[in-house]
Design an enzyme around this catalytic site. Structure first.
Site, PDB file in Angstrom:
ATOM      1  N   PRO A  16       0.819  -1.218   0.000  1.00  0.00           N
ATOM      2  CA  PRO A  16       0.000   0.000   0.000  1.00  0.00           C
ATOM      3  C   PRO A  16       0.849   1.263   0.000  1.00  0.00           C
ATOM      4  O   PRO A  16       1.944   1.286   0.556  1.00  0.00           O
ATOM      5  CB  PRO A  16      -0.776  -0.115   1.321  1.00  0.00           C
TER       6      PRO A  16
ATOM      7  N   TYR B 247      -6.538  13.822 -12.673  1.00  0.00           N
ATOM      8  CA  TYR B 247      -7.603  12.809 -12.661  1.00  0.00           C
ATOM      9  C   TYR B 247      -8.972  13.399 -12.348  1.00  0.00           C
ATOM     10  O   TYR B 247      -9.911  12.638 -12.135  1.00  0.00           O
ATOM     11  CB  TYR B 247      -7.372  11.773 -11.552  1.00  0.00           C
TER      12      TYR B 247
ATOM     13  N   CYS C 255      -0.341  29.011 -15.108  1.00  0.00           N
ATOM     14  CA  CYS C 255      -0.937  29.506 -16.343  1.00  0.00           C
ATOM     15  C   CYS C 255      -1.559  28.356 -17.144  1.00  0.00           C
ATOM     16  O   CYS C 255      -1.061  27.971 -18.195  1.00  0.00           O
ATOM     17  CB  CYS C 255       0.155  30.217 -17.129  1.00  0.00           C
TER      18      CYS C 255
HETATM   19  C1  LIG Z   1       2.976  -1.875  -8.394  1.00  0.00           C
HETATM   20  C2  LIG Z   1       2.380  -0.939  -7.428  1.00  0.00           C
HETATM   21  N1  LIG Z   1       2.322  -1.288  -6.140  1.00  0.00           N
HETATM   22  C3  LIG Z   1       1.775  -0.485  -5.212  1.00  0.00           C
HETATM   23  C4  LIG Z   1       1.243   0.738  -5.565  1.00  0.00           C
HETATM   24  C5  LIG Z   1       0.629   1.591  -4.486  1.00  0.00           C
HETATM   25  O1  LIG Z   1      -0.711   1.827  -4.747  1.00  0.00           O
HETATM   26  P1  LIG Z   1      -1.588   2.659  -3.700  1.00  0.00           P
HETATM   27  O2  LIG Z   1      -0.847   3.907  -3.417  1.00  0.00           O
HETATM   28  O3  LIG Z   1      -2.858   2.903  -4.412  1.00  0.00           O
HETATM   29  O4  LIG Z   1      -1.754   1.808  -2.509  1.00  0.00           O
HETATM   30  C6  LIG Z   1       1.266   1.128  -6.887  1.00  0.00           C
HETATM   31  C7  LIG Z   1       0.653   2.402  -7.294  1.00  0.00           C
HETATM   32  O5  LIG Z   1      -0.048   2.519  -8.239  1.00  0.00           O
HETATM   33  C8  LIG Z   1       1.855   0.283  -7.858  1.00  0.00           C
HETATM   34  O6  LIG Z   1       1.916   0.628  -9.145  1.00  0.00           O
END
Ligand SMILES: Cc1ncc(COP(=O)(O)O)c(C=O)c1O
Length: 413
Positions: free
Chosen positions: A273, A315, A341
């Protein structure tokens, strides 16, 4: 919650943000709460208690070295997507054995760095595997790898943050996996130790993780049946956070609960995460430069912009916006915009807010993830400072850039 309002005044842990703003004076800046960071990490540690599992924080979300040290001290590993993230993780004291280097386009020098330190590597494609084999031979030491699977699971998020769908640029389609096993069999220097997938980011519905765990569990068993010592099942990151501040949102316990019963007994689960650890631990503090009206739109113009926080422009992402102290003036519907800008330069759209006086402190909540990490020098703006509150202490954990930082290239030819 470590960022909270008391009588209309914003606090971070024990400190009033109005007092912090008086001390710091230079805006915009990022402000983090150490306690919130610890709470967010600990929520994963509790959810995984009793399981054979590891948390590898994704540095891409926020790689401030002080925050990294806090997470490393709590027992986190590190997921990396560039050679410089690897260097930063080393500098923050992460052990190479607790790191995984991910990416769909790793350069040879980055692979060499990872190989020299014995960092786990994710294989993303046929060419990536060939490069890894070449590097293993060049350093003449065994490299441990995971195969990144493209699971073709739709996570119902903005298309720019969905990473595991059929047509995504990431990973290996499951039907091609056996070809990789055949390629690896006669190459003892590259040892397959696990499988990986990552569905995307800002995921609200944890049922997709159940689908991923089921698919990946089957592939894990297939790898073992083929005689590989597959041990790690890395199901990525991606849990969203409550940007809308509804108070109802899946937690790390919900995420792990969705996967738990589907994991093979002999697998060590890895989760990586980023957002759900650091997102709610940081805010962006700006000052109001002025208020204006064009046509039927009212604007609050702040000194913070898309160069500090790109997510709204990139996004259309929502961040809750407020003031750091009570403001008693006419409530109107405002767009909160910066000085860059570009018409895409906004921090929030159509927000009901009181009309602020010039100089008022404005807070953009939940900006700890993919905030500073995505900041830029566009319009020759300098990146902001970062501060950390820990209890009643305020620390500067990165200085603001200065004009001199923008002139590193020799001006004469
Ligand atoms: C391979 C991988 N692992 C982990 C993450 C972490 O994702 P998040 O910050 O949504 O938990 C990402 C982010 O996109 C990622 O590309």
């Amino acid at each position: 919650m470590q960022f909270y309002l008391r009588d209309g005044y914003l606090y971070c842990e024990q400190l009033s943000v109005k007092d912090i703003l008086e001390r710091v004076s230079d805006t915009p800046f990022y402000l983090y709460s150490a306690a919130q960071l610890r709470e967010n990490f600990t929520a994963y540690a509790h959810a995984l208690a009793g399981m054979n599992a590891r948390v590898f924080y994704a540095l891409k979300a926020n790689s401030n070295p002080t925050l990294l040290v806090i997470l490393r001290e709590l027992g986190s590993g590190a997921t990396l997507v560039s050679g410089n993230e690897l260097r930063m993780a080393l500098r923050a004291g992460f052990a190479p054995g607790n790191m995984l280097f991910n990416g769909n386009g790793k350069r040879r020098d980055e692979l060499m760095l990872a190989a020299q330190h014995g960092v786990l590597l994710n294989v993303d494609s046929e060419f990536d595997l060939e490069h890894i084999i070449q590097v293993a031979r060049a350093v003449n030491r065994p490299l441990d790898v995971l195969l990144r699977v493209n699971p073709d699971i739709r996570p119902d998020v903005h298309p720019y943050v969905a990473t595991g769908m059929r047509n995504s640029k990431f990973g290996i389609r499951a039907e091609r996996l056996m070809g990789f096993l055949d390629r690896l069999k006669p190459v003892p220097l590259v040892r397959l130790v696990g499988l990986h997938c990552h569905l995307g980011s800002t995921i609200k519905d944890v049922r997709v993780f159940r689908d991923a765990a089921a698919l990946m569990g089957d592939l894990f068993n297939a790898g073992r049946d083929r005689g590989f010592d597959v041990r790690y099942l890395n199901l990525g990151g991606g849990l969203g956070i409550d940007y809308e501040r509804t108070g109802v949102y899946p937690t790390p316990a919900d995420l792990i609960g969705a996967m738990r019963g589907l994991l093979p007994d002999n697998a060590t689960l890895i989760v990586e995460p980023g957002r759900s650890i650091v997102g709610s631990a940081g805010v962006l503090i700006c000052r109001v430069l002025g208020v204006k009206t064009n046509g039927d739109r009212h604007f609050i113009v702040t000194d913070g912009s898309m160069t500090e926080l790109l997510r709204p422009s990139l996004y259309g992402a929502y961040h809750h916006v407020g003031f750091i102290e009570p403001i008693d003036d006419e409530v109107r519907t405002f767009d909160i915009v910066g000085p860059v800008c570009e018409s895409a330069d906004f921090l929030g759209k159509a927000r009901e807010l009181p009309t602020p006086p010039e100089g008022a402190g404005l807070v953009v909540y939940d900006a700890g993830a993919y905030g500073y990490a995505m900041s830029s020098n566009y319009n020759l703006r300098t990146r902001p400072a970062e501060y950390l509150v820990d209890g009643d202490r305020l620390l500067q954990i990165r200085r603001a850039e200065t004009f001199d930082d923008l002139t590193l290239t020799p001006l004469s030819l």
